[in-house]
Design a protein around this motif. Sequence first.
Motif, short mmCIF file in Angstrom:
data_model
loop_
_atom_site.label_atom_id
_atom_site.label_comp_id
_atom_site.label_asym_id
_atom_site.label_seq_id
_atom_site.Cartn_x
_atom_site.Cartn_y
_atom_site.Cartn_z
N PRO A 73 0.80 -1.23 0.00
CA PRO A 73 0.00 0.00 0.00
C PRO A 73 0.84 1.28 0.00
N LEU A 74 2.05 1.18 0.52
CA LEU A 74 2.92 2.35 0.47
C LEU A 74 3.04 2.86 -0.95
N PHE A 75 3.05 1.94 -1.89
CA PHE A 75 3.32 2.35 -3.27
C PHE A 75 2.16 3.08 -3.93
N LEU A 76 1.00 3.02 -3.33
CA LEU A 76 -0.07 3.87 -3.85
C LEU A 76 0.29 5.32 -3.57
N GLU A 77 0.80 5.56 -2.37
CA GLU A 77 1.27 6.91 -2.04
C GLU A 77 2.42 7.30 -2.97
N VAL A 78 3.28 6.34 -3.23
CA VAL A 78 4.42 6.62 -4.10
C VAL A 78 3.94 7.00 -5.51
N PHE A 79 3.02 6.25 -6.04
CA PHE A 79 2.51 6.56 -7.38
C PHE A 79 1.78 7.90 -7.39
N ASP A 80 1.06 8.16 -6.34
CA ASP A 80 0.35 9.44 -6.26
C ASP A 80 1.36 10.58 -6.34
N LEU A 81 2.38 10.51 -5.52
CA LEU A 81 3.36 11.59 -5.49
C LEU A 81 4.14 11.69 -6.79
N PHE A 82 4.50 10.56 -7.36
CA PHE A 82 5.24 10.60 -8.63
C PHE A 82 4.39 11.19 -9.74
N THR A 83 3.17 10.72 -9.88
CA THR A 83 2.37 11.21 -10.99
C THR A 83 2.09 12.69 -10.82
N ARG A 84 1.77 13.12 -9.62
CA ARG A 84 1.51 14.55 -9.42
C ARG A 84 2.76 15.37 -9.65
N GLY A 85 3.87 14.90 -9.10
CA GLY A 85 5.12 15.64 -9.25
C GLY A 85 5.53 15.76 -10.71
N LEU A 86 5.38 14.70 -11.46
CA LEU A 86 5.74 14.74 -12.87
C LEU A 86 4.80 15.67 -13.62
N GLN A 87 3.53 15.54 -13.38
CA GLN A 87 2.55 16.39 -14.05
C GLN A 87 2.82 17.87 -13.78
N ASP A 88 3.16 18.17 -12.55
CA ASP A 88 3.42 19.57 -12.20
C ASP A 88 4.58 20.15 -13.02
N ARG A 89 5.48 19.27 -13.46
CA ARG A 89 6.61 19.75 -14.26
C ARG A 89 6.36 19.55 -15.75
N GLY A 90 5.12 19.24 -16.12
CA GLY A 90 4.79 19.07 -17.53
C GLY A 90 5.28 17.75 -18.11
N LEU A 91 5.55 16.79 -17.24
CA LEU A 91 6.02 15.49 -17.73
C LEU A 91 4.91 14.44 -17.58
N ARG A 92 5.02 13.37 -18.33
CA ARG A 92 3.97 12.35 -18.34
C ARG A 92 4.52 11.00 -17.95
N PRO A 93 3.94 10.35 -16.98
CA PRO A 93 4.44 9.04 -16.58
C PRO A 93 3.91 7.90 -17.43
N LEU A 94 4.83 7.15 -17.99
CA LEU A 94 4.51 5.92 -18.71
C LEU A 94 4.81 4.79 -17.73
N LEU A 95 3.75 4.14 -17.25
CA LEU A 95 3.91 3.20 -16.15
C LEU A 95 4.31 1.81 -16.65
N VAL A 96 5.30 1.23 -16.01
CA VAL A 96 5.70 -0.14 -16.35
C VAL A 96 5.63 -1.01 -15.11
N ASN A 97 4.84 -2.05 -15.21
CA ASN A 97 4.65 -2.97 -14.09
C ASN A 97 5.51 -4.20 -14.32
N LEU A 98 6.50 -4.36 -13.49
CA LEU A 98 7.46 -5.43 -13.70
C LEU A 98 6.96 -6.80 -13.27
N SER A 99 5.97 -6.83 -12.41
CA SER A 99 5.48 -8.11 -11.90
C SER A 99 6.64 -8.98 -11.48
N ASN A 100 6.81 -10.10 -12.16
CA ASN A 100 7.84 -11.03 -11.70
C ASN A 100 9.12 -10.90 -12.48
N GLU A 101 9.13 -9.95 -13.40
CA GLU A 101 10.28 -9.83 -14.27
C GLU A 101 11.45 -9.16 -13.54
#
Lengths: 332, 332
Positions: A73-101
């Motif tokens: 659940p910590l990582f929901l906070e992490v994603f929230d902060l990353f996406t907002r922080g990137l957006q604020d700087r005009g950047l766009r997050p392309l999310l990659v889910n590594l799963s077991n890789e």
Amino acid sequence: MAVTLRDVAKRAGVSRSAVSRTFTEGASVSAKTRAKVEKAAIELGYSPNALASSLTTGRTKLIGLVSNNFHNPLFLEVFDLFTRGLQDRGLRPLLVNLSNETDPANSVRMLRQYSVDGVIVASSTLPPSFAEAFKEAGVPVVHSFGRFSTSPNVHVVGIDNVACGRMAAEALIARGYTRVAFLGGPETATSTQDRALGFFAALREHPEIEASMSYASTYSFDAGRVEMTKLLMADPAEAYFCGDDVLSIGALSAIEEAGLRCPEDIGIIGLNDMDMARWQNIDLTTIRQPIAEIIGASIDLVVATIERPDRHPETRLFPCRVIERGTLRPVP
Amino acid sequence: MAVTLRDVAKRAGVSRSAVSRTFTEGASVSAKTRAKVEKAAIELGYSPNALASSLTTGRTKLIGLVSNNFHNPLFLEVFDLFTRGLQDRGLRPLLVNLSNETDPANSVRMLRQYSVDGVIVASSTLPPSFAEAFKEAGVPVVHSFGRFSTSPNVHVVGIDNVACGRMAAEALIARGYTRVAFLGGPETATSTQDRALGFFAALREHPEIEASMSYASTYSFDAGRVEMTKLLMADPAEAYFCGDDVLSIGALSAIEEAGLRCPEDIGIIGLNDMDMARWQNIDLTTIRQPIAEIIGASIDLVVATIERPDRHPETRLFPCRVIERGTLRPVP
DNA sequence: GAACGTTTTGCAACCGGTTGCAAATTTGCC
DNA sequence: GGCAAATTTGCAACCGGTTGCAAAACGTTC
């Protein structure tokens, strides 16, 4: 369907260059043509194609955000902060889910195909080599929550896990526990390895204190509960430093289930201070990892590296501190 | 730095078209040239630029994933499933964090700039008009966890919240509760409105049962705890249907804090069945929302709409069911 | 070896933008 | 109004790919 530069140019009665320039910061356009173009653009509902322009400018404003932590659940906070922080700087997050890789090759190839300007690897379990693969491919990269190194090959932002382990040990010692243990995350996670290192290093200065260690299979509630249940059946320690908060909560559940109380019978200290740790029915004493700062610094660093790709690799560590709540007995 | 089509063509001694064709499914290339090209490509470490090709093909394989739920742990599961599901189909999620924004205009503009092939709006609180804005802009869109409508303007995948409200009421009635209440999420959330509708509709058939209702300010632990604390100070009901699981957990915390027990003193039934609901120290009786199915169907539907943009808007609903755990007394 | 049908190939134009450069226009100044 | 300097403009080439089309190469058959 889509309205292009050419359409706007035709309508405004100017050249395509003129249109392009009104939409590029700092280009040379007179107020008059700018007005004409803007009027036409609004009438047609035009907005420039970011990907087409990336072809010539070499910038997509796309940032790959790579993680393998989709169950903590910590990582929901992490994603929230990353996406907002990137957006604020005009950047766009392309999310990659590594799963077991764990092999970076696929992610590297894919993110290069999409010409991301930079990559942030957000994981406390992946080895440094993962982020390094991006660097070798010429992609600016920052490893967030990564392993601290004095001579890093890539930028690392996070905490000093060794120091945190030490801090946990000292917190337990200060509260008078004499039989303590570390219940780590997976044995392969660099964060667990480092926390264990610090924990036992601190205890070496207190030979009177008994210490032991075990590993949970993942950083998860179930793994924490299973491992603690196992420990309770043998001869448990007086207090445990758990690899992270979610593991701690699993351990708390096992303790409660066994009819024991916390902190009266067994003490627990976690790590992260995720949102849930302060929920009143959990009330976990833990070590706070300043995730907002870590994430802010990670974004700053990746942006700086995009601007100067030859920037020397850097480690940025943020201090942690103990958050006193209800799962350790008070300092005497 | 980057190696392009031209480099590979030169090295392989063929035209640029030949190289392009060896990398496009079903194009006409002889085995001989394909071999030459592949050899050269590997030697140079070439992989095609997805964005450049999107210019002519009109497909980026980028899917906008828009959400405003970055504080509900359920959504970590949601993001996990979406990102994996999209990746499995060769699509890439471009994540948009709405935070406090409710105006779709910005998101629409931004996602059009990046020429996403489609958009998935994942939210149970946004109004239908939000997703409709994408449709009007000509972008294929699916609203996941959205409001059910018999004549939808856009594709909606989710659950029948009215039916869920009814199911909750019936579950409480079946367990012999005679004074029940709905503790909803925010009053403006469509999901709360619909769940309330169903809840009270079912109770209208049981005039002997007393029912009341209140709203939490958000779908969050704190809001649930605050609202339940308030309720406990007056004259609480015997059992509550809480707007979702995280609200339920907040309510449970308030109940415990007040020295009351669950289900002996007060019963709680939640909605979602998020991972945490089965944690032994929570053990929440709840209504399961089949999120994996919803997400799978959402992806299928957005892909189908990309292929046939004029596809008629469709509603796909998945059945929910009560998951019996420890926060309601058993059926007599 | 000629005639024919199939594949394969390269040319050239295009996707939607940007940008160096030279020409055209405007501005400032006397 | 005339002139030089400064600003603005459009042309054309380019970014890294794709694709319709006609020519070239290939394989068959007689």
